[in-house]
Design an enzyme around this catalytic site. Structure first.
Site, mmCIF file in Angstrom:
data_model
loop_
_atom_site.group_PDB
_atom_site.id
_atom_site.type_symbol
_atom_site.label_atom_id
_atom_site.label_comp_id
_atom_site.label_asym_id
_atom_site.label_seq_id
_atom_site.Cartn_x
_atom_site.Cartn_y
_atom_site.Cartn_z
ATOM 1 N N TYR A 22 0.778 -1.336 0.001
ATOM 2 C CA TYR A 22 0.299 0.260 -0.113
ATOM 3 C C TYR A 22 0.272 1.123 0.027
ATOM 4 O O TYR A 22 2.171 0.839 1.029
ATOM 5 C CB TYR A 22 -0.761 0.314 1.415
ATOM 6 C CG TYR A 22 -2.307 1.472 1.642
ATOM 7 C CD1 TYR A 22 -2.658 1.811 0.119
ATOM 8 C CD2 TYR A 22 -1.746 2.117 2.097
ATOM 9 C CE1 TYR A 22 -3.491 2.509 0.266
ATOM 10 C CE2 TYR A 22 -2.253 3.341 2.209
ATOM 11 C CZ TYR A 22 -3.647 3.242 1.577
ATOM 12 O OH TYR A 22 -3.940 4.287 1.570
ATOM 13 N N ASP A 37 -0.410 16.118 5.694
ATOM 14 C CA ASP A 37 -1.459 14.858 4.627
ATOM 15 C C ASP A 37 -2.413 15.889 4.811
ATOM 16 O O ASP A 37 -4.064 15.147 4.791
ATOM 17 C CB ASP A 37 -1.630 14.005 5.480
ATOM 18 C CG ASP A 37 -2.655 12.847 4.259
ATOM 19 O OD1 ASP A 37 -2.877 13.907 3.290
ATOM 20 O OD2 ASP A 37 -3.655 12.353 5.247
ATOM 21 N N ASP A 64 -3.404 5.992 -2.281
ATOM 22 C CA ASP A 64 -4.667 6.744 -2.192
ATOM 23 C C ASP A 64 -4.030 7.684 -3.022
ATOM 24 O O ASP A 64 -2.889 8.420 -2.682
ATOM 25 C CB ASP A 64 -3.422 7.790 -0.524
ATOM 26 C CG ASP A 64 -4.103 7.946 -0.031
ATOM 27 O OD1 ASP A 64 -5.452 8.206 -0.735
ATOM 28 O OD2 ASP A 64 -4.251 8.894 1.339
ATOM 29 N N ASP A 66 -6.567 10.441 -2.675
ATOM 30 C CA ASP A 66 -7.199 11.550 -2.131
ATOM 31 C C ASP A 66 -8.504 11.605 -2.276
ATOM 32 O O ASP A 66 -9.560 10.766 -2.961
ATOM 33 C CB ASP A 66 -6.119 12.555 -2.755
ATOM 34 C CG ASP A 66 -5.103 12.247 -1.500
ATOM 35 O OD1 ASP A 66 -4.862 11.782 -0.460
ATOM 36 O OD2 ASP A 66 -4.061 13.682 -1.177
ATOM 37 N N HIS A 91 -7.713 4.206 -3.826
ATOM 38 C CA HIS A 91 -9.099 4.517 -3.320
ATOM 39 C C HIS A 91 -8.987 6.179 -3.980
ATOM 40 O O HIS A 91 -8.179 6.866 -3.886
ATOM 41 C CB HIS A 91 -8.865 4.231 -2.041
ATOM 42 C CG HIS A 91 -8.240 4.444 -1.257
ATOM 43 N ND1 HIS A 91 -8.105 5.755 -0.261
ATOM 44 C CD2 HIS A 91 -7.136 4.077 -0.872
ATOM 45 C CE1 HIS A 91 -7.469 6.257 0.802
ATOM 46 N NE2 HIS A 91 -6.221 5.095 0.310
ATOM 47 N N GLU A 93 -11.575 9.443 -1.508
ATOM 48 C CA GLU A 93 -12.509 9.152 -1.493
ATOM 49 C C GLU A 93 -13.265 10.786 -0.939
ATOM 50 O O GLU A 93 -12.865 10.948 -2.166
ATOM 51 C CB GLU A 93 -11.475 9.524 0.363
ATOM 52 C CG GLU A 93 -11.400 11.093 0.269
ATOM 53 C CD GLU A 93 -9.258 11.226 1.234
ATOM 54 O OE1 GLU A 93 -9.458 12.580 1.470
ATOM 55 O OE2 GLU A 93 -8.898 10.299 0.810
ATOM 56 N N CYS A 101 -6.220 13.827 7.613
ATOM 57 C CA CYS A 101 -6.158 13.014 7.631
ATOM 58 C C CYS A 101 -7.724 12.161 8.208
ATOM 59 O O CYS A 101 -8.543 13.405 9.224
ATOM 60 C CB CYS A 101 -5.369 12.713 8.749
ATOM 61 S SG CYS A 101 -5.504 11.363 10.155
ATOM 62 N N ARG A 136 -13.667 5.280 -1.095
ATOM 63 C CA ARG A 136 -13.841 5.052 0.561
ATOM 64 C C ARG A 136 -14.369 6.440 0.728
ATOM 65 O O ARG A 136 -14.687 7.848 0.789
ATOM 66 C CB ARG A 136 -12.076 6.180 1.277
ATOM 67 C CG ARG A 136 -11.795 6.424 2.316
ATOM 68 C CD ARG A 136 -10.147 6.746 2.465
ATOM 69 N NE ARG A 136 -10.291 8.231 4.017
ATOM 70 C CZ ARG A 136 -9.013 8.730 3.771
ATOM 71 N NH1 ARG A 136 -8.207 8.721 3.742
ATOM 72 N NH2 ARG A 136 -9.530 10.155 5.448
ATOM 73 N N GLU A 166 -13.883 4.868 6.667
ATOM 74 C CA GLU A 166 -12.486 5.221 7.878
ATOM 75 C C GLU A 166 -12.976 5.830 8.875
ATOM 76 O O GLU A 166 -14.162 5.937 8.680
ATOM 77 C CB GLU A 166 -12.012 6.655 6.770
ATOM 78 C CG GLU A 166 -10.684 6.942 7.664
ATOM 79 C CD GLU A 166 -9.541 6.217 7.758
ATOM 80 O OE1 GLU A 166 -9.989 5.272 8.213
ATOM 81 O OE2 GLU A 166 -8.557 6.748 7.300
ATOM 82 N N ASN A 188 -8.698 -0.446 7.845
ATOM 83 C CA ASN A 188 -7.516 0.964 7.942
ATOM 84 C C ASN A 188 -7.141 0.534 9.385
ATOM 85 O O ASN A 188 -7.271 1.215 10.244
ATOM 86 C CB ASN A 188 -7.711 2.273 7.750
ATOM 87 C CG ASN A 188 -6.464 3.114 7.979
ATOM 88 O OD1 ASN A 188 -5.668 2.934 8.125
ATOM 89 N ND2 ASN A 188 -6.890 4.790 8.222
#
Length: 288
Positions: A22, A37, A64, A66, A91, A93, A101, A136, A166, A188
């Site tokens: 990952y 982040d 990731d 975003d 993924h 989100e 985060c 996500r 998440e 996660n």
């Protein structure tokens, strides 16, 4: 899937026998750019950095991505660029940009239909049917547990290959989410967040097909280097740390580098197939 911020760590993951790796968005921002982040890396930067990692290993790598770097059209382009550089999945989100985060306060969500449109565009942009589009949802913190389930099912209907809930807050929430959402699920297990740290076997028993440890290795390495720098400043020598270091020989072995050879030939093609089919019951390095 252990999380890594760079290709050398990804090689270590592969050598340790894991089926996949990952690529943490936080890790890329924190480790490479020294940034928090909050979505400050661009698509081209993420694709380039993640591409170095994907090309360095034979196991599948997911990243990731975003919020997809914009609207639905941008989400489609994101998939195109990530496929082109050798990734096996990503993924997206449902936060508004600038994102935060997933275990911090202050997040805001886009409307369900806006996220669904991103998923549809991402799925339509795939040229490799095995490229994994994971949706996500950060809605547990803002719309409670029932809202997270509703969004997850909407994202499945939009075509997401898997769902990443998440910041679920209890073991029972992980269990109940898996009962209500009929899709491959990702858990996660990040440290110091809102979720309990459950083991791989337990999460598998609860119904999760993927488990990420996004920042674990980065946190371990940062703790060690911080201690080393303080000791070096105090003593002026690294002699006491030699037994804690990776040797030159070990590094060269990790990189498949023979200094006696005429040239290094360890390049790997981004086009090398790395199928990542979480819907299959077969578990191999190419199909997990």
């Amino acid at each position: 899937m252990p999380g890594v911020p760079n290709a050398s760590m990804a090689r270590q993951v592969e050598r340790a026998g894991f089926d996949a790796v990952y690529i943490s968005g936080a890790g890329l921002a924190n480790c490479t750019a020294g940034l928090p982040d909050v979505g400050l890396l661009t698509l081209n930067e993420v694709a380039t950095l993640a591409g170095f990692i994907a090309k360095a290993v034979k196991i599948p790598a997911i990243v990731d991505a975003d919020t997809g770097f914009g609207g639905a059209e941008s989400a489609g382009r994101t998939i195109y660029e990530l496929e082109r550089t050798g990734l096996a999945g990503c993924h997206l989100e449902d936060q508004e940009f600038p994102k935060r985060c997933g275990h911090l306060a202050g997040k805001r969500l886009v409307e369900t239909e806006e996220m669904s449109a991103k998923i549809r565009a991402a799925v339509a942009a795939k040229s490799d049917p095995n490229f994994l589009v994971i949706a996500r949802t950060d809605s547990r913190a803002l719309e409670n547990f029932d809202g997270a389930i509703q969004r997850a099912n909407a994202y499945v209907a939009a075509g997401a290959d898997a769902i990443f809930p998440e910041a679920l807050q209890t073991r029972e929430e992980f269990r109940d989410f898996a009962k209500e959402v009929k899709a491959p699920l990702l858990a996660n297990m990040t440290e110091f967040g809102k979720s309990p740290l459950l083991g791989l076997q337990e999460l598998g028993d609860l119904g999760y097909r993927m488990v990420i440890f996004p920042q674990s290795a980065f946190r371990v390495s940062m703790k060690a280097t911080g201690e080393f720098f303080r000791a070096l400043k105090k003593s002026g020598t690294q002699n006491d740390w030699l037994d804690k270091m990776q040797t030159r020989k070990e590094l060269y072995e990790l990189l498949d580098y023979d200094p006696a050879a005429e040239s290094w030939t360890g390049y790997r093609s981004a086009a090398e197939p790395k199928a990542f089919n979480v819907k299959s019951e077969t578990r191999t390095q190419e199909n997990i």
